[in-house]
Design a protein around this motif. Structure first.
Motif, PDB file in Angstrom:
ATOM      1  N   GLY A 157       0.795  -1.224   0.014  1.00  0.00           N
ATOM      2  CA  GLY A 157      -0.142   0.070   0.060  1.00  0.00           C
ATOM      3  C   GLY A 157       0.775   1.396   0.101  1.00  0.00           C
ATOM      4  O   GLY A 157       0.514   2.218  -0.774  1.00  0.00           O
ATOM      5  N   TRP A 158       1.956   1.227   0.939  1.00  0.00           N
ATOM      6  CA  TRP A 158       2.985   2.362   1.039  1.00  0.00           C
ATOM      7  C   TRP A 158       3.398   2.549  -0.420  1.00  0.00           C
ATOM      8  O   TRP A 158       3.775   3.645  -0.992  1.00  0.00           O
ATOM      9  N   PHE A 159       3.997   1.454  -1.092  1.00  0.00           N
ATOM     10  CA  PHE A 159       4.657   1.443  -2.394  1.00  0.00           C
ATOM     11  C   PHE A 159       3.952   2.141  -3.555  1.00  0.00           C
ATOM     12  O   PHE A 159       4.527   2.790  -4.109  1.00  0.00           O
ATOM     13  N   LEU A 160       2.729   1.580  -3.499  1.00  0.00           N
ATOM     14  CA  LEU A 160       1.938   2.102  -4.710  1.00  0.00           C
ATOM     15  C   LEU A 160       1.411   3.517  -4.659  1.00  0.00           C
ATOM     16  O   LEU A 160       1.142   4.235  -5.658  1.00  0.00           O
ATOM     17  N   THR A 161       1.139   3.951  -3.263  1.00  0.00           N
ATOM     18  CA  THR A 161       0.965   5.303  -3.156  1.00  0.00           C
ATOM     19  C   THR A 161       1.745   6.328  -2.740  1.00  0.00           C
ATOM     20  O   THR A 161       1.636   7.517  -2.799  1.00  0.00           O
ATOM     21  N   ARG A 162       2.891   6.059  -1.998  1.00  0.00           N
ATOM     22  CA  ARG A 162       3.923   7.117  -1.712  1.00  0.00           C
ATOM     23  C   ARG A 162       5.088   6.957  -2.380  1.00  0.00           C
ATOM     24  O   ARG A 162       5.999   7.754  -1.846  1.00  0.00           O
ATOM     25  N   THR A 163       5.626   5.977  -3.173  1.00  0.00           N
ATOM     26  CA  THR A 163       6.810   6.352  -3.832  1.00  0.00           C
ATOM     27  C   THR A 163       6.758   6.513  -5.497  1.00  0.00           C
ATOM     28  O   THR A 163       5.651   6.067  -5.996  1.00  0.00           O
ATOM     29  N   ARG A 164       7.813   6.937  -5.785  1.00  0.00           N
ATOM     30  CA  ARG A 164       7.886   7.115  -7.170  1.00  0.00           C
ATOM     31  C   ARG A 164       7.713   5.840  -8.077  1.00  0.00           C
ATOM     32  O   ARG A 164       7.146   5.967  -9.099  1.00  0.00           O
ATOM     33  N   ALA A 165       8.592   4.961  -7.563  1.00  0.00           N
ATOM     34  CA  ALA A 165       8.515   3.511  -8.352  1.00  0.00           C
ATOM     35  C   ALA A 165       6.960   3.125  -8.315  1.00  0.00           C
ATOM     36  O   ALA A 165       6.800   2.413  -9.553  1.00  0.00           O
ATOM     37  N   GLY A 166       6.321   3.108  -7.218  1.00  0.00           N
ATOM     38  CA  GLY A 166       4.843   2.929  -7.337  1.00  0.00           C
ATOM     39  C   GLY A 166       4.056   3.588  -8.214  1.00  0.00           C
ATOM     40  O   GLY A 166       3.280   3.143  -9.063  1.00  0.00           O
ATOM     41  N   LEU A 167       4.521   4.885  -8.459  1.00  0.00           N
ATOM     42  CA  LEU A 167       3.659   5.670  -9.263  1.00  0.00           C
ATOM     43  C   LEU A 167       3.919   5.369 -10.660  1.00  0.00           C
ATOM     44  O   LEU A 167       3.183   5.450 -11.559  1.00  0.00           O
ATOM     45  N   VAL A 168       5.415   5.134 -10.975  1.00  0.00           N
ATOM     46  CA  VAL A 168       5.658   4.644 -12.268  1.00  0.00           C
ATOM     47  C   VAL A 168       4.945   3.332 -12.751  1.00  0.00           C
ATOM     48  O   VAL A 168       4.550   3.057 -13.799  1.00  0.00           O
ATOM     49  N   LEU A 169       4.925   2.421 -11.681  1.00  0.00           N
ATOM     50  CA  LEU A 169       4.009   1.135 -11.930  1.00  0.00           C
ATOM     51  C   LEU A 169       2.567   1.383 -12.466  1.00  0.00           C
ATOM     52  O   LEU A 169       2.318   0.663 -13.299  1.00  0.00           O
ATOM     53  N   ARG A 170       2.137   2.202 -11.669  1.00  0.00           N
ATOM     54  CA  ARG A 170       0.639   2.517 -11.883  1.00  0.00           C
ATOM     55  C   ARG A 170       0.427   3.271 -13.061  1.00  0.00           C
ATOM     56  O   ARG A 170      -0.552   2.913 -13.878  1.00  0.00           O
ATOM     57  N   ALA A 171       1.356   4.182 -13.411  1.00  0.00           N
ATOM     58  CA  ALA A 171       1.386   4.769 -14.851  1.00  0.00           C
ATOM     59  C   ALA A 171       1.351   3.590 -16.022  1.00  0.00           C
ATOM     60  O   ALA A 171       0.603   3.888 -16.961  1.00  0.00           O
ATOM     61  N   VAL A 172       2.288   2.653 -15.847  1.00  0.00           N
ATOM     62  CA  VAL A 172       2.511   1.556 -16.686  1.00  0.00           C
ATOM     63  C   VAL A 172       1.027   0.898 -16.950  1.00  0.00           C
ATOM     64  O   VAL A 172       0.494   0.446 -17.936  1.00  0.00           O
ATOM     65  N   GLY A 173       0.288   0.674 -15.899  1.00  0.00           N
ATOM     66  CA  GLY A 173      -0.868   0.067 -15.909  1.00  0.00           C
ATOM     67  C   GLY A 173      -2.264   0.990 -16.222  1.00  0.00           C
ATOM     68  O   GLY A 173      -3.109   0.349 -16.878  1.00  0.00           O
ATOM     69  N   GLU A 174      -1.826   2.167 -16.268  1.00  0.00           N
ATOM     70  CA  GLU A 174      -3.099   3.083 -16.519  1.00  0.00           C
ATOM     71  C   GLU A 174      -2.863   3.501 -18.123  1.00  0.00           C
ATOM     72  O   GLU A 174      -3.804   3.573 -19.021  1.00  0.00           O
ATOM     73  N   ASN A 175      -1.505   3.692 -18.682  1.00  0.00           N
ATOM     74  CA  ASN A 175      -1.495   3.877 -19.902  1.00  0.00           C
ATOM     75  C   ASN A 175       0.049   3.598 -20.555  1.00  0.00           C
ATOM     76  O   ASN A 175       0.934   4.359 -20.377  1.00  0.00           O
ATOM     77  N   ASP A 176       0.231   2.427 -20.827  1.00  0.00           N
ATOM     78  CA  ASP A 176       1.366   1.963 -21.306  1.00  0.00           C
ATOM     79  C   ASP A 176       2.230   2.598 -22.441  1.00  0.00           C
ATOM     80  O   ASP A 176       3.333   2.747 -22.401  1.00  0.00           O
ATOM     81  N   VAL A 177       1.321   2.891 -23.320  1.00  0.00           N
ATOM     82  CA  VAL A 177       2.009   3.550 -24.612  1.00  0.00           C
ATOM     83  C   VAL A 177       2.626   5.139 -24.133  1.00  0.00           C
ATOM     84  O   VAL A 177       3.843   5.351 -24.652  1.00  0.00           O
ATOM     85  N   SER A 178       1.768   5.746 -23.226  1.00  0.00           N
ATOM     86  CA  SER A 178       2.174   7.093 -22.761  1.00  0.00           C
ATOM     87  C   SER A 178       3.615   6.922 -21.996  1.00  0.00           C
ATOM     88  O   SER A 178       4.609   7.660 -22.096  1.00  0.00           O
ATOM     89  N   ALA A 179       3.569   6.080 -20.984  1.00  0.00           N
ATOM     90  CA  ALA A 179       4.569   5.482 -20.217  1.00  0.00           C
ATOM     91  C   ALA A 179       6.061   5.204 -21.048  1.00  0.00           C
ATOM     92  O   ALA A 179       6.899   5.521 -20.623  1.00  0.00           O
ATOM     93  N   HIS A 180       5.831   4.297 -21.954  1.00  0.00           N
ATOM     94  CA  HIS A 180       6.956   4.032 -23.009  1.00  0.00           C
ATOM     95  C   HIS A 180       7.232   5.049 -23.588  1.00  0.00           C
ATOM     96  O   HIS A 180       8.718   5.414 -23.903  1.00  0.00           O
ATOM     97  N   SER A 181       6.335   6.066 -23.990  1.00  0.00           N
ATOM     98  CA  SER A 181       6.783   7.342 -24.980  1.00  0.00           C
ATOM     99  C   SER A 181       7.749   8.341 -23.941  1.00  0.00           C
ATOM    100  O   SER A 181       8.582   8.931 -24.645  1.00  0.00           O
ATOM    101  N   ILE A 182       7.779   8.316 -22.769  1.00  0.00           N
ATOM    102  CA  ILE A 182       8.265   9.141 -21.994  1.00  0.00           C
ATOM    103  C   ILE A 182       9.617   8.402 -21.329  1.00  0.00           C
ATOM    104  O   ILE A 182      10.352   8.849 -20.492  1.00  0.00           O
ATOM    105  N   GLY A 183       9.852   7.232 -21.780  1.00  0.00           N
ATOM    106  CA  GLY A 183      11.233   6.479 -21.384  1.00  0.00           C
ATOM    107  C   GLY A 183      11.042   5.621 -20.376  1.00  0.00           C
ATOM    108  O   GLY A 183      12.073   5.014 -19.867  1.00  0.00           O
ATOM    109  N   TYR A 184       9.694   5.114 -19.926  1.00  0.00           N
ATOM    110  CA  TYR A 184       9.633   4.211 -18.803  1.00  0.00           C
ATOM    111  C   TYR A 184       9.699   2.689 -19.418  1.00  0.00           C
ATOM    112  O   TYR A 184       8.834   2.481 -20.418  1.00  0.00           O
ATOM    113  N   PRO A 185      10.556   1.861 -18.918  1.00  0.00           N
ATOM    114  CA  PRO A 185      10.566   0.548 -19.254  1.00  0.00           C
ATOM    115  C   PRO A 185       9.443  -0.350 -19.101  1.00  0.00           C
ATOM    116  O   PRO A 185       9.435  -1.029 -18.038  1.00  0.00           O
ATOM    117  N   VAL A 186       8.562  -0.352 -19.868  1.00  0.00           N
ATOM    118  CA  VAL A 186       7.193  -1.122 -19.708  1.00  0.00           C
ATOM    119  C   VAL A 186       7.459  -2.406 -19.405  1.00  0.00           C
ATOM    120  O   VAL A 186       6.810  -3.136 -18.410  1.00  0.00           O
TER     121      VAL A 186
END
Length: 313
Positions: A161-190
């Motif tokens: 719960g803390w990882f998903l809501t309070r950390t940058r890595a958790g935010l990145v993981l959630r971004a990948v789950g919400e919009n993988d194309v956008s996450a990939h376009s800004i450089g996140y390794p989906v």
């Protein structure tokens, strides 16, 4: 009813809830990354037979460390089996639903094959973490009378719960789950992020499986998880993909799973025992059906859940 009865009931509920809580919190991370893995049941069984086999074969040599090594081995086995799923769906682009079902069937068959020579054999139970003066006390055992895996499961709920809501890595993981194309376009390794999430989910499913063969019933029997992996899947949806709700939902299902025992003990024999045993599964189906009909999950589920992502597409 006495206070002792309620303490016994609470201890039982917490104990039987632990394996589905572990599997569900791992699946929560997997689904937050945008991947749907239906193979929890298979991974739990692979973890169960691996943990039991390690503790049985190496228990005399490892001594008090045997259950710990067995649990670690179960987690590694669950993660390894999840990588079969990951390669097929992430690298080869196979259908996630079909592949997850295949993993569940594969795990059931493999655990039966490996465990054929262990059927009916027993190992020392992975006992409580705290000394008997606390764990055996009629009152304090509600806090201190559990296996280390119970406390590990609770820690993982808070940590995830803390990882998903309070950390940058958790935010990145959630971004990948919400919009993988956008996450990939800004450089996140989906793809690597999803590989890591799937491995984490597999490890927790394997550890959850080891709870059956090393804590609840320290002996091997085929398909001893009895469909708990499917309840863990329903629990993630029931919780709205939130760790706090998942904990509450897990104990709700834990109460349902103990109804059979306490209905028999209390003399409620007007309904067959099979009804009480099936109650958690009936509720799981009912919850999924109601939430689907009301379209509650549409705004809460990760937008890319179940959708394949090919980086070159």
């Amino acid at each position: 009813m006495s206070v002792g009865f309620f303490i016994d009931a609470l201890v039982t509920v917490i104990g039987v809830t632990t394996p589905i809580l572990l599997a569900a919190i791992g699946e929560l991370v997997v689904e937050k990354s945008g991947v749907l893995n239906l193979g929890i049941e298979g991974m739990m069984l692979i973890g169960a037979v691996t943990g039991f086999a390690i503790a049985f074969n190496y228990g005399p040599d490892l001594g008090d460390w045997a259950p710990w090594v067995g649990v670690i081995a179960a987690g590694l086995a669950g993660a390894a089996s999840s990588m079969l799923f990951a390669v097929l769906v992430l690298t080869l682009g196979s259908n996630q639903v079909a592949t997850g079902l295949a993993l569940a069937i594969f795990g059931i068959g493999l655990s039966s094959l490996i465990g054929a020579s262990y059927v009916g054999m027993t190992i020392p139970q992975f006992g409580q973490l705290f000394p008997d003066s606390l764990a055996g006390d009629p009152f304090w055992r509600v806090l201190f009378g559990y296996s280390p895996l119970v406390y590990f499961a609770l820690i993982m709920v808070v940590a995830v719960g803390w990882f998903l809501t309070r950390t940058r890595a958790g935010l990145v993981l959630r971004a990948v789950g919400e919009n993988d194309v956008s996450a990939h376009s800004i450089g996140y390794p989906v793809i690597p992020i999803r590989y890591a999430a799937i491995a984490f989910g597999g490890a927790l499913a394997g550890i959850g499986g080891s709870y059956f063969s090393m804590v609840i019933t320290p002996m091997w029997a085929e398909q001893m998880t009895a469909g708990r992996g499917w309840i863990a899947l329903a629990l993630v949806v029931f919780s709205g993909w939130r760790a706090g709700r998942l904990l509450a939902g897990a104990y709700f299902f834990g109460v349902l799973m103990t109804l059979e025992l306490y209905a028999k003990a209390s003399g409620f024999s007007f309904l067959p025992s099979q009804f009480w045993a099936s109650m958690p599964y009936i509720m799981a189906v009912a919850v999924l059906a109601i939430m689907s009909a009301r379209d509650v999950t549409g705004s809460e589920a990760p937008a890319c859940l179940g959708r394949p992502f090919m980086p070159n597409s």
